[in-house]
Design a protein around this motif. Structure first.
Motif, mmCIF file in Angstrom:
data_model
loop_
_atom_site.group_PDB
_atom_site.id
_atom_site.type_symbol
_atom_site.label_atom_id
_atom_site.label_comp_id
_atom_site.label_asym_id
_atom_site.label_seq_id
_atom_site.Cartn_x
_atom_site.Cartn_y
_atom_site.Cartn_z
ATOM 1 N N ALA A 250 0.813 -1.216 0.000
ATOM 2 C CA ALA A 250 0.000 0.000 0.000
ATOM 3 C C ALA A 250 0.846 1.265 0.000
ATOM 4 C CB ALA A 250 -0.940 -0.010 1.203
ATOM 5 N N SER A 251 2.002 1.236 0.672
ATOM 6 C CA SER A 251 2.849 2.427 0.748
ATOM 7 C C SER A 251 3.479 2.784 -0.595
ATOM 8 C CB SER A 251 3.955 2.212 1.785
ATOM 9 O OG SER A 251 4.739 1.078 1.438
ATOM 10 N N ALA B 161 -0.745 5.719 -3.387
ATOM 11 C CA ALA B 161 0.419 6.417 -2.849
ATOM 12 C C ALA B 161 1.286 6.974 -3.970
ATOM 13 C CB ALA B 161 1.230 5.471 -1.966
ATOM 14 N N THR C 261 0.509 10.198 2.391
ATOM 15 C CA THR C 261 0.236 8.758 2.411
ATOM 16 C C THR C 261 0.335 8.157 3.807
ATOM 17 O OG1 THR C 261 0.924 8.512 0.101
ATOM 18 C CG2 THR C 261 0.944 6.532 1.468
ATOM 19 N N TYR D 139 -2.824 8.963 5.915
ATOM 20 C CA TYR D 139 -3.965 8.140 5.499
ATOM 21 C C TYR D 139 -3.773 6.704 5.973
ATOM 22 C CZ TYR D 139 -7.283 5.842 2.325
ATOM 23 O OH TYR D 139 -8.306 5.084 1.801
ATOM 24 N N GLN D 140 -2.568 6.167 5.795
ATOM 25 C CA GLN D 140 -2.296 4.780 6.173
ATOM 26 C C GLN D 140 -2.473 4.569 7.676
ATOM 27 O OE1 GLN D 140 -1.678 2.383 4.049
ATOM 28 N NE2 GLN D 140 -1.167 0.713 5.464
ATOM 29 N N ARG D 141 -2.015 5.541 8.452
ATOM 30 C CA ARG D 141 -2.061 5.399 9.910
ATOM 31 C C ARG D 141 -3.493 5.490 10.436
ATOM 32 N NH1 ARG D 141 -0.562 2.780 14.145
ATOM 33 N NH2 ARG D 141 -0.470 3.992 16.074
ATOM 34 N N VAL E 281 -6.214 3.181 7.663
ATOM 35 C CA VAL E 281 -6.005 1.747 7.475
ATOM 36 C C VAL E 281 -5.640 1.048 8.781
ATOM 37 C CG1 VAL E 281 -4.683 -0.013 6.238
ATOM 38 C CG2 VAL E 281 -5.309 2.140 5.082
ATOM 39 N N GLU E 282 -4.626 1.566 9.481
ATOM 40 C CA GLU E 282 -4.133 0.875 10.670
ATOM 41 C C GLU E 282 -5.045 1.074 11.877
ATOM 42 O OE1 GLU E 282 -0.126 2.137 11.313
ATOM 43 O OE2 GLU E 282 0.511 1.625 9.264
#
Length: 799
Positions: free
Chosen positions: A68-69, A74, A655, A658-660, A663-664
């Motif tokens: 994803a990263s 991303a 990115t 958003y991921q943190r 998603v996480e």
């Protein structure tokens, strides 16, 4: 008018069954891809509502080759592009726009996520919670529920009446039969036989074809699988019904008419000119707005939705409104469409000419043909309409679609009479045209070798009386905005504090005529339009309401501003302007037209209001129970060095943020960050909306992320200087984006070489400078402004 340079178009089918549509448009600054899968929500087994939407989400969660990263989202964001996906009734679309040099890499990531999805169980469980949050928001959204109620007149067995969003109950992820259904759907539809790839860009057709072939080679081949035809839209011989809810009346017509023909009808049905349906409804006080659109079209079925926003007397007049609609349709059915078809062809050509790369890649509307008109005529005949009784008129030709002659230049736009020309004589206008306009400047930062340009005009008032005037002015400009839009020019008008800002972007050829008409409309607005109460927009999800409130816009006071006072207001107003990407001849014509604009053209020093070191909180009322907030963190100063640091911070954080959170931690489903410029101030903007975390918790998560920025900067081998700096190259910048940046630079007091200096600074920023900037950000050196839909959470926040 010069002949428009339409994109060169090529359609082909590769050996593996992938259908390809290529558009070579030399004027484009970027390129785009759109991948359509012939499968949507209505193709899902009845046991698993929402499965198609769920799969669309899962495909963005990374693959073995591209986690994803480094996945499509991303990668595109890292290069300043845009990316998204959409699941509709019978299609699922994936699309993005990027700089020319990275199209191949982006396509590689798109192909990999389509061909090699992980579909891991832990990813599915997390993503199902995101859909659950979206479902909760959807179930509380008044507009979404209105759409559900609107379709209740259809046959009960039609899939348009079903639930397709997906939630925790409809997506039993751990169950073996659900997993079988998910994989069967993916295997059955996500292969070349069900896919169409569209590419648009400045590259040659040969270069685009090479990219398409490489993309197609990465996909799983498969045969075309025809989608099952839906049942009838309505029961028996019924083909239309009405739906009334509060102040909105919908008239729904089911037919087998192609989308292209219905869009032609909607163009003239929506026209607001005198003699049309909307003008008559306004005169009677029955409706304040009319919007006709194609609601659905698939496999020979179509739904036409004609929506009326009812006026004070409209709720009791639904049958009479329907009778008037039928009378207008009868008039239109028996009218000569020759002139309308000619103007519609010009309108479509202008749309083609002004579409950006992404719009070109996604376009699916061919030219209106004779067969389309015949089917439209048959549909109207099938309505069994009686001869028209009202003295209807077709709208006059749009003067901005063709270059007017010198004698026509002072002409009128749709719906105006000679009473609206203004009171100045031609000699006075010509005299004013020779006056110097010191505050109207034209930037040379971009090449002027294309068809597009931009013009910014800002009025500053020294009176507080403007509060009631701005909404009225915006309303009175609606006919001008619509005619300009059809001619390829987008106009926006907004109030910011004590100022009014008008943006004009698009084809520069009609801009001088538009400015002439703008001068007339501002100095002497149409009295009937002035008296109309501006329509209140439908409430949106909380985070969008916060974004609307972020600029310090002036709200309507509820008073009808006295039109007679307007000349006095203009007498003390000062205006300044900036043109971007305009050729010399267009500049001269705009200067001549702008000399007639109300107010004095004079530079007035723009003063920002820094909040250095402060923590300010603003509460905005929104609908729904979900917590939502925006955190705007201005740079410590307006120096270009600080702006370069802040842009790099935003570039690095987008990115991971958003991921943190998305998603996480699964804090919320609406999570974003990026640079925002307000009145010349550059700041980092972070936004979150959550169904489960309160405002204090959201702020805690954001603070924790910002505290990790120095470590993130140290851990990133490539800070992205080159990728970000490239986005400021004049030859790579789309006109609307470049114009906005140059306008904000002017407000901040930067010189004509702003883009060049900023690009160089971004390129040369060091890791230590960026770490120092992150520390300043966490110390609120430039201040923090929080907009939220709840009360402040305590110290150090101040209202």
């Amino acid at each position: 008018m010069p002949v428009p340079a339409h994109p060169h178009h090529l359609q082909l089918t590769l050996a593996n069954g992938l259908r390809v549509s290529l558009r070579h448009a030399p004027h484009l600054k970027r390129c785009a891809a759109a991948l359509r899968v012939a499968a949507g929500s209505h193709d899902v087994p009845l046991a698993w509502p929402g499965l198609a939407h769920f799969l669309e989400h899962l495909l963005f969660l990374g693959t073995e080759a591209f986690p994803a990263s480094d996945g499509l989202m991303a990668y595109v964001q890292r290069h300043g592009g845009q990316v998204n996906a959409s699941t509709r009734e019978r299609t699922t679309d994936f699309f993005f726009e990027v700089p020319k040099q990275v199209l191949g890499e982006a396509l590689q990531r798109l192909a990999d996520m389509l061909a090699q999805p992980r579909l891991a169980m832990d990813d599915q469980l997390r993503e199902r919670e995101v859909l659950q949050a979206e479902f909760v928001a959807w179930s509380q959204d008044a507009e979404a529920q209105h759409q559900v109620a609107l379709l209740e007149g259809l046959a009960a067995g039609h899939p348009l009446r079903g639930f397709h969003a997906g939630n925790r109950d409809s997506l039993p992820v751990p169950h073996e039969d659900f997993q079988q259904g998910l994989h069967t759907f993916y295997q059955g539809f996500y292969h070349t036989g069900q896919m169409t790839l569209s590419l648009a860009g400045p590259q040659s057709l040969e270069a685009l074809q090479v990219l398409a072939q490489r993309f197609g080679d990465s996909l799983r081949p498969g045969p075309l699988r025809p989608q099952q035809a839906p049942p009838a839209l309505m029961s028996g011989d019924k083909h239309r019904y009405s739906h009334l809810e509060k102040n909105r009346l919908h008239h729904i017509i089911a037919c087998n008419t192609p989308r292209e023909a219905l869009q032609f009808l909607c163009t003239w049905l929506n026209a607001a000119a005198p003699g049309g349906l909307l003008a008559e409804l306004k005169t009677r006080g029955w409706a304040s707005a009319l919007h006709a659109k194609v609601l659905y079209a698939f496999a020979g079925q179509a739904l036409l939705d004609i929506e009326f926003t009812l006026g004070p007397k409209g709720a009791q007049q639904a049958p009479a409104i329907e009778a008037l609609l039928n009378d207008w349709l009868s008039f239109f059915a028996h009218s000569d469409w020759t002139a309308l078809r000619a103007e519609y062809a010009l309108l479509v050509a202008r749309q083609q000419q002004t579409r950006g790369a992404l719009a070109l890649a996604r376009q699916e509307t061919p030219q209106l043909c004779e067969e389309h008109c015949q089917t439209l005529q048959a549909m109207l005949d099938a309505q069994h309409l009686t001869p028209a009784e009202q003295a209807w008129k077709l709208p006059p030709a749009n003067p901005f679609l063709q270059q007017a002659s010198k004698e026509q230049r002072p002409g009128l736009i749709r719906g105006q009479t000679s009473a609206h020309r203004g009171l100045r004589s031609f000699a006075q206008d010509r005299s004013r045209g020779r006056r110097d306009l010191p505050a109207l400047t034209f930037s040379r930062a971009l090449p002027d070798d294309n068809d597009e340009g931009a013009l910014y005009l800002r009025w500053q008032f020294d009176s507080s009386e403007h509060g009631a005037f701005f909404p009225r002015l915006a309303s009175s400009l609606q006919p001008l905005r619509e005619n300009a839009r059809q001619a390829g020019v987008e106009i926006s008008f907004e109030a910011i504090g004590n100022d009014g800002l008008l943006r004009m972007t698009g084809l520069h050829e009609p801009m001088p005529l538009i400015v002439e008409q703008l001068a007339r409309d501002l100095a002497q607005p149409d009295a009937s339009l002035w008296q109309e109460t501006p329509a209140s927009p439908a409430p949106q999800m909380a985070i969008r309401e916060l974004l609307k409130a972020l600029p310090a816009s002036t709200a309507d006071t509820g008073l009808i501003a006295d039109l007679n006072v307007l000349p006095d207001l203009w007498a003390t107003a000062h205006w300044q302007g900036l043109g971007v990407g305009l050729p010399a001849a267009c500049e001269m014509a705009i200067k001549s037209a702008a000399a007639r604009l109300p107010g004095q053209c004079a530079d007035v020093e723009h003063k920002t209001q820094p909040i250095n070191g402060q923590h300010r909180w603003q509460t905005v009322n929104t609908a729904g129970d979900e917590a939502a907030l925006l955190l705007f963190c201005p740079a410590p100063s307006q120096s270009l060095a600080d702006e370069a640091d802040w842009r790099l911070l935003a570039h690095l954080a987008q990115t991971p943020f958003y991921q943190r959170l998305r998603v996480e931690l699964q804090v919320g489903y609406a999570v974003f960050s990026g640079i925002r410029q307000l009145n010349g101030q550059t700041g980092l903007l972070l936004g979150v909306q959550s169904p489960s975390v309160a405002l204090e918790g959201l702020l805690t998560h954001i603070r924790a992320f910002l505290m990790q920025l120095p470590a993130l900067i140290n851990a990133d081998e490539n800070m992205g200087n080159a990728a970000l700096a490239e986005q400021f190259s004049p030859h790579a910048l789309p006109i609307p984006q470049a114009a906005e940046w140059l306008w904000q630079a002017r407000l901040a007091g930067h010189g004509a070489d702003y883009l060049e200096q900023l690009q160089q600074l971004i390129q040369t920023r060091t890791r230590q400078q960026l770490i120092n900037a992150a520390q300043q950000l966490n110390q609120a050196a430039g201040g923090w402004l929080c907009l939220a839909n709840g009360a402040a959470v305590g110290d150090p926040w101040q209202l």
